[in-house]
Motif scaffolding. Structure first.
Motif, PDB file in Angstrom:
ATOM      1  N   VAL A 175     -12.529   2.620  -3.657  1.00 24.04           N
ATOM      2  CA  VAL A 175     -11.648   2.730  -4.749  1.00 24.04           C
ATOM      3  C   VAL A 175     -10.334   3.659  -4.610  1.00 24.04           C
ATOM      4  CG1 VAL A 175     -11.667   3.383  -7.200  1.00 24.04           C
ATOM      5  CG2 VAL A 175     -13.473   1.931  -6.179  1.00 24.04           C
ATOM      6  N   GLY A 176     -10.691   4.787  -3.985  1.00 26.04           N
ATOM      7  CA  GLY A 176      -9.701   5.826  -3.763  1.00 26.04           C
ATOM      8  C   GLY A 176      -8.349   5.262  -2.866  1.00 26.04           C
ATOM      9  N   ALA A 177      -8.966   4.409  -1.909  1.00 24.59           N
ATOM     10  CA  ALA A 177      -7.750   3.795  -0.992  1.00 24.59           C
ATOM     11  C   ALA A 177      -7.150   2.858  -1.814  1.00 24.59           C
ATOM     12  CB  ALA A 177      -8.630   2.910   0.084  1.00 24.59           C
ATOM     13  N   ALA A 178      -7.647   1.967  -2.967  1.00 23.49           N
ATOM     14  CA  ALA A 178      -6.976   1.046  -3.721  1.00 23.49           C
ATOM     15  C   ALA A 178      -6.143   1.767  -4.620  1.00 23.49           C
ATOM     16  CB  ALA A 178      -8.066  -0.019  -4.627  1.00 23.49           C
ATOM     17  N   PHE A 179      -6.339   2.835  -5.073  1.00 22.62           N
ATOM     18  CA  PHE A 179      -5.391   3.684  -5.851  1.00 22.62           C
ATOM     19  C   PHE A 179      -4.201   4.069  -5.136  1.00 22.62           C
ATOM     20  CE2 PHE A 179      -8.991   3.283  -8.886  1.00 22.62           C
ATOM     21  CZ  PHE A 179      -8.199   3.284 -10.104  1.00 22.62           C
ATOM     22  N   SER A 180      -4.358   4.585  -3.951  1.00 20.35           N
ATOM     23  CA  SER A 180      -3.346   5.381  -3.108  1.00 20.35           C
ATOM     24  C   SER A 180      -2.250   4.094  -2.776  1.00 20.35           C
ATOM     25  CB  SER A 180      -3.821   5.957  -1.859  1.00 20.35           C
ATOM     26  OG  SER A 180      -4.053   7.187  -2.198  1.00 20.35           O
ATOM     27  N   LEU A 181      -3.003   2.882  -2.349  1.00 21.88           N
ATOM     28  CA  LEU A 181      -2.206   1.545  -2.201  1.00 21.88           C
ATOM     29  C   LEU A 181      -1.423   1.269  -3.362  1.00 21.88           C
ATOM     30  CD1 LEU A 181      -4.468  -0.344   0.150  1.00 21.88           C
ATOM     31  CD2 LEU A 181      -2.572   0.919   0.882  1.00 21.88           C
ATOM     32  N   ALA A 182      -1.981   1.226  -4.592  1.00 19.47           N
ATOM     33  CA  ALA A 182      -1.139   0.809  -5.805  1.00 19.47           C
ATOM     34  C   ALA A 182      -0.008   1.713  -6.153  1.00 19.47           C
ATOM     35  CB  ALA A 182      -2.179   0.464  -6.766  1.00 19.47           C
ATOM     36  N   ALA A 183      -0.428   2.798  -6.085  1.00 18.55           N
ATOM     37  CA  ALA A 183       0.562   3.912  -6.383  1.00 18.55           C
ATOM     38  C   ALA A 183       1.855   3.833  -5.501  1.00 18.55           C
ATOM     39  CB  ALA A 183       0.089   5.311  -6.271  1.00 18.55           C
ATOM     40  N   SER A 184       1.600   3.770  -3.895  1.00 20.12           N
ATOM     41  CA  SER A 184       2.577   3.780  -2.980  1.00 20.12           C
ATOM     42  C   SER A 184       3.415   2.478  -3.312  1.00 20.12           C
ATOM     43  CB  SER A 184       1.904   3.742  -1.700  1.00 20.12           C
ATOM     44  OG  SER A 184       1.212   5.134  -1.569  1.00 20.12           O
ATOM     45  N   THR A 185       3.038   1.276  -3.483  1.00 27.55           N
ATOM     46  CA  THR A 185       3.660   0.025  -3.310  1.00 27.55           C
ATOM     47  C   THR A 185       4.163  -0.242  -4.772  1.00 27.55           C
ATOM     48  OG1 THR A 185       1.953  -0.416  -1.548  1.00 27.55           O
ATOM     49  CG2 THR A 185       3.304  -2.206  -2.439  1.00 27.55           C
ATOM     50  N   LEU A 186       3.410  -0.188  -5.601  1.00 25.91           N
ATOM     51  CA  LEU A 186       3.839  -1.039  -6.819  1.00 25.91           C
ATOM     52  C   LEU A 186       4.439   0.376  -7.883  1.00 25.91           C
ATOM     53  CD1 LEU A 186       1.139  -3.584  -7.446  1.00 25.91           C
ATOM     54  CD2 LEU A 186       3.368  -3.709  -6.720  1.00 25.91           C
ATOM     55  N   PHE A 187       4.056   1.480  -8.066  1.00 25.98           N
ATOM     56  CA  PHE A 187       4.433   2.496  -9.037  1.00 25.98           C
ATOM     57  C   PHE A 187       5.864   2.458  -8.988  1.00 25.98           C
ATOM     58  CE2 PHE A 187       5.394   6.702 -10.753  1.00 25.98           C
ATOM     59  CZ  PHE A 187       4.550   6.547 -12.007  1.00 25.98           C
ATOM     60  N   PRO A 188       6.455   2.835  -8.094  1.00 25.22           N
ATOM     61  CA  PRO A 188       7.985   3.387  -7.894  1.00 25.22           C
ATOM     62  C   PRO A 188       8.782   1.763  -8.661  1.00 25.22           C
ATOM     63  CG  PRO A 188       7.223   4.088  -6.004  1.00 25.22           C
ATOM     64  CD  PRO A 188       5.986   3.006  -6.645  1.00 25.22           C
ATOM     65  N   VAL A 189       8.382   0.675  -8.024  1.00 28.91           N
ATOM     66  CA  VAL A 189       9.283  -0.469  -8.569  1.00 28.91           C
ATOM     67  C   VAL A 189       8.961  -0.605  -9.977  1.00 28.91           C
ATOM     68  CG1 VAL A 189       9.555  -1.705  -6.134  1.00 28.91           C
ATOM     69  CG2 VAL A 189       7.364  -2.106  -7.333  1.00 28.91           C
ATOM     70  N   LEU A 190       7.783  -0.426 -10.620  1.00 27.14           N
ATOM     71  CA  LEU A 190       7.579  -0.703 -11.861  1.00 27.14           C
ATOM     72  C   LEU A 190       8.430   0.061 -12.829  1.00 27.14           C
ATOM     73  CD1 LEU A 190       3.721  -1.551 -11.633  1.00 27.14           C
ATOM     74  CD2 LEU A 190       5.399  -3.001 -12.490  1.00 27.14           C
ATOM     75  N   VAL A 191       8.156   1.328 -12.418  1.00 28.47           N
ATOM     76  CA  VAL A 191       9.011   2.359 -13.312  1.00 28.47           C
ATOM     77  C   VAL A 191      10.464   2.438 -13.235  1.00 28.47           C
ATOM     78  CG1 VAL A 191       9.145   4.827 -13.890  1.00 28.47           C
ATOM     79  CG2 VAL A 191       6.714   3.943 -13.455  1.00 28.47           C
ATOM     80  N   MET A 192      10.915   2.283 -12.074  1.00 29.00           N
ATOM     81  CA  MET A 192      12.296   2.324 -11.740  1.00 29.00           C
ATOM     82  C   MET A 192      12.895   0.897 -12.392  1.00 29.00           C
ATOM     83  SD  MET A 192      12.856   5.172 -10.578  1.00 29.00           S
ATOM     84  CE  MET A 192      14.473   5.289  -9.857  1.00 29.00           C
TER      85      MET A 192
END
Length: 680
Positions: A573-590
C-alpha cells in the motif's frame, strides 16, 4: 432528493437491524454447540450472498450509472461509500498491527491518510465534480490537451492509474485470501479466488452503481466489526467501554511493563540467542561458497547416519526435510541466509517503547526515524489526494456542494475507525503483556495454534521456547502485524461469533477497496483507451461490455499476483501511495491552480515523477534487488514519493515555462473549474 434520501435511510436502517439479528442468532447457535468452522462458513456465505444480491439488484448497462452511479448519490451515503472504499485491508487489518509492533512511529499512517482527505476536500474533489466527466485521465486530457491534443496525456494518465491501482489491489486480494483461509480452512490460494467471486459479482454487474450501494452496507459491517472487540477490551482492562478515552490510562502501565521486561535477565538471554544466530548466518555468508558446500555435506552425512542406526521415522523425516529445504546453490544461500540474519537481528533488538517518539540507541538514529516519519506522512497525504479510485467518487454526487459535504462525511466516518486504531493497538499490547508473557508453554491459548496453522510456510504467529525454560518471554513471541486485528477477539477471550464478525469486517474492507480499484482500472482502459482512442463511435452497450470484460481479466491477473505473496500489506500500500503522489498529484493540482501549465509540462511532470519514484524504490529496497546503503538522506523506499513529487513538480513547471502557453479553450476551462457553482 429528500424522498430518495429517506428511502435509502430506511433501507440501510433495516439492513442494520437484520445484521444485528443475524449476529444474535449466530451467537445463540454457538452457545448450542455449533462448530467454529461452520460459523466461519456462515459469515463468509452470508456476506458474499449479500454483496451478490446488491450487485444483481443494481445491475445496469447505462454508461452514466455504470461509471458514476448516475451522479445522484446523496452526500451522506457517498461519504459512507467513500469511507468503505478508503478503509482498505491496510487500515482495517494492518494499521493496528503496525502500531502494535512499532509504537509511536506507526502514527505516520493515521496522520498521513487523514491529512490527505483534507487535501482532497480543499484542492481536488470539488473541481473534478465541476468538470463532470467519468475518469481522472478524462480530466487530464481535457485540461491539458482538449479535442485531438490530449491523447498522450490521457494515455499517460491511464498508465499511472493502472500501475497505482494494480499495486494497491494486490494488497487487498492478499488480505481476502488471508481471511478466507483462516475462517473457512481452505488453502490460501483458494481463499483468494473465493473472495474474487464476491468482488466480481458486484462490480461486474453494476459498476459504480452496485459498488456504491454495496460499500454503504460494507461500511456498516466494518464499523460494527472494528468497534465491538475494541469496546470489549476497553471495558475489560479499564472499566470504560470507550476505547478512545480509556487507552490513555493503560499507556503508563505498558511503559512500566516495558521497563521491567527490558531489564529481565531471561528476556536479555533470549535476545542474546537471536544475536548469536544472526552471527552464525553472517559467518556462513562470509564463508561462501565453501560454507554452502560443507553445510550440504553435513546434512547428507546426518541423513545417512540416522538411516544406518535405524532411528525413528520422525527423526528420519526431519533430516530429509532439512536437506530438501537447504538452498539449492550458493546464490539461493545468499538470499536465504541474509533473510535469516536480518530476522534474527530484528528479534534481538531491545523492546521498542510504545509511547516514546522515535526511540533509538543514538540521537542520529532518532533523527533518521523522525525524518522517515515525516516523509511517510507527507507521501501518504499527497498520495491520498491523487488516488484515482477515491477521486472517482467525486463524480457520483449531484453537485459540487454535495461533493464538499460528502468529503466532510467521509472524514467523519473514517475518523470513527481511525481514532479507535491506536486504542486497539494499546489494548491488545496490554493484554499480551499481562496475560501471555510470563505464562507457561503448556497453558498457551488455542488461538496461537489456530493462527500458526493458517500459513505453515510463513507462520503468522510463532511462540517458541528459545531458552528452554518453559516460560513465554516477550522475545519468543513473533506476531505478524497483518494478523493482530483478526486475532483480537480470541486474544480478548470473546465468543467465536465475534471472530467471525471481525473476519467479515476485514473482508468487507478488502472487498470494498478492491471493487473501487478494479473499476478504476477497467474504466480507464475501456473509456479512456477503447472509447476515446480506439473506437470513438462505440455504442453505450458496447462500452459497458468492454469495461466488464477488462475488469474480469484484470481481477484474475491481480488474484494470481496476490497468490504469490509479494510482500506485507502495508508495504504494498505504501508503494502505491508514493507512486500516486509522484505521478498524479502535481498534474492534478497544477491543472486546477496554475493556468500556465500545459500538456508538455504535464507529460514531463508525470514521466519525471514516476521515473524518480520508481528508480528510488528499485535501488533502495532489498526485496526489489536494491540496497539500503543507496538511500538518499536515509529515507526508506516506502517514502520514495518525497523525491518523486518535487521532481515531477519541477519538471512540470520548467517545461511549461519554456513551451507555448495553453490555448484559449484551456484557459476558459480553468476559469470554469474555479468559478463557484451557482446556487440552485
Amino acid at each position: 432528493m429528500t424522498t430518495r434520501f429517506q428511502r435509502l435511510s430506511r433501507y440501510y436502517l433495516t439492513f442494520t437491524a437484520c445484521f444485528g439479528a443475524f449476529l444474535l442468532s449466530i451467537g445463540l447457535l454457538e452457545q448450542e454447540g455449533m462448530p467454529r468452522v461452520w460459523i466461519g462458513y456462515m459469515f463468509m456465505f452470508a456476506t458474499i450472498v449479500l454483496y451478490a444480491a446488491i450487485g444483481v439488484l443494481s445491475r445496469t448497462s447505462n454508461v452514466a450509472e455504470y461509471y458514476v452511479a448516475g451522479r445522484r448519490v446523496p452526500a451522506l451515503f457517498n461519504g459512507m461509500a467513500t469511507a468503505a472504499d478508503w478503509i482498505s485491508a491496510a487500515s482495517f487489518i494492518s494499521l493496528a498491527g503496525g502500531l502494535y509492533l512499532h509504537g509511536f512511529d506507526g502514527l505516520a499512517y493515521v496522520m498521513g491518510w487523514t491529512g490527505g482527505y483534507c487535501l482532497v476536500a480543499l484542492l481536488i474533489a470539488p473541481y473534478l465534480r465541476r468538470f463532470g466527466q467519468y475518469t481522472i485521465p478524462d480530466f487530464l486530457a481535457e485540461r491539458y490537451g482538449g479535442p485531438g491534443n490530449g491523447r498522450a496525456v490521457r494515455l499517460f494518465g491511464v498508465a499511472a492509474t493502472i500501475v497505482v491501482s494494480f499495486t494497491y489491489v494486490v494488497a487487498q486480494i492478499y488480505a481476502v485470501g488471508l481471511i478466507a483461509s483462516r475462517f473457512t480452512g481452505v488453502d490460501f490460494s483458494v481463499g483468494i479466488f473465493l473472495g474474487l467471486a464476491s468482488i466480481l459479482v458486484c462490480s461486474f454487474l453494476g459498476g459504480m452503481r452496485a459498488i456504491t450501494w454495496t460499500q454503504v452496507a460494507q461500511y456498516i459491517i466494518i464499523l460494527v466489526a472494528f468497534l465491538m472487540p475494541a469496546m470489549w477490551l476497553s471495558a475489560k482492562h479499564s472499566g470504560n467501554p470507550i476505547p478512545q478515552v480509556a487507552y490513555g490510562k493503560l499507556l503508563p502501565q505498558i511503559s512500566a511493563r516495558e521497563a521491567e521486561l527490558t531489564a529481565d535477565p531471561k528476556e536479555l538471554a533470549v535476545r542474546d540467542i537471536f544475536r548469536q544466530r544472526a552471527a552464525q548466518f553472517q559467518q556462513r555468508l562470509d564463508g561462501l561458497p565453501n560454507s554452502w558446500e560443507s553445510g550440504r555435506a553435513e546434512l547428507q552425512h546426518y541423513l545417512e547416519s540416522v538411516r544406518l542406526r535405524n532411528a525413528s521415522l520422525l527423526e528420519i523425516r526431519a533430516a530429509e526435510r532439512a536437506l530438501i529445504a537447504y538452498p539449492k546453490n550458493a546464490e539461493e544461500a545468499v538470499t536465504a541466509w541474509r533473510a535469516g540474519r536480518d530476522e534474527n537481528l530484528r528479534r534481538a533488538r531491545p523492546i521498542t517503547p510504545h509511547a516514546q517518539p522515535f526511540p533509538a540507541a543514538t540521537p542520529e538514529q532518532s533523527d533518521i526515524k523522525r525524518k522517515n516519519f515525516l516523509a511517510l506522512a507527507l507521501c501518504l497525504m499527497l498520495g491520498t489526494a491523487a488516488l484515482p479510485h477515491i477521486l472517482m467518487r467525486a463524480y457520483t454526487t449531484p453537485s459540487v456542494n454535495e461533493t464538499r459535504v460528502s468529503v466532510f462525511w467521509t472524514l467523519f466516518f473514517i475518523l470513527l475507525i481511525y481514532l479507535t486504531i491506536p486504542a486497539l493497538a494499546v489494548l491488545v499490547k496490554y493484554d499480551v503483556y499481562s496475560a501471555l508473557v510470563g505464562s507457561g508453554f503448556p497453558e498457551l491459548p488455542t488461538w496461537v495454534s489456530y493462527w500458526a496453522s493458517v500459513d505453515r510456510a510463513n507462520p503468522l504467529i510463532s511462540i517458541t521456547d528459545i531458552n528452554g525454560d518453559g516460560i513465554v518471554q516477550l522475545a519468543e513471541i513473533a506476531i505478524d502485524g497483518d494478523v493482530l486485528v483478526l486475532a483480537t477477539p480470541e486474544i480478548a477471550g470473546l465468543p467465536y461469533v465475534v471472530s467471525g464478525l471481525v473476519a467479515a469486517g476485514g473482508l468487507a474492507a478488502a472487498l470494498s477497496t478492491a471493487d473501487g480499484l478494479l473499476l478504476a482500472i477497467s474504466n480507464a482502459l475501456s473509456h479512456d483507451v477503447y472509447y476515446k482512442v480506439v473506437d470513438p463511435k462505440a455504442s453505450t452497450q458496447k462500452r459497458v461490455t468492454i469495461s466488464k470484460l477488462i475488469l474480469l481479466g484484470v481481477a484474475f491477473v491481480a488474484a494470481y499476483s496476490a497468490s504469490t505473496k509479494p510482500g506485507d500489506i502495508l508495504s504494498l500500500v505504501g508503494a502505491a501511495f508514493s507512486l500516486a503522489a509522484s505521478t498524479l498529484f502535481p498534474v492534478l493540482v497544477m491543472g486546477v491552480f496554475w493556468a500556465r501549465a500545459n500538456r508538455f509540462g504535464a507529460l514531463a511532470g508525470m514521466a519525471t515523477g514516476f521515473g524518480v519514484c520508481q528508480y528510488y524504490m528499485l535501488h533502495t529496497n532489498p526485496v526489489l534487488g536494491g540496497s539500503a546503503a543507496a538511500q538518499w538522506f536515509d529515507i526508506a523506499p516506502i517514502s520514495a514519493g518525497v523525491f518523486g513529487v518535487p521532481a515531477g513538480l519541477a519538471a512540470l513547471v520548467l517545461v511549461s515555462l519554456v513551451t507555448p502557453a495553453p490555448d484559449a479553450r484551456s484557459q476558459a476551462l480553468i476559469r470554469h473549474l474555479r468559478t463557484p457553482e451557482p446556487p440552485k
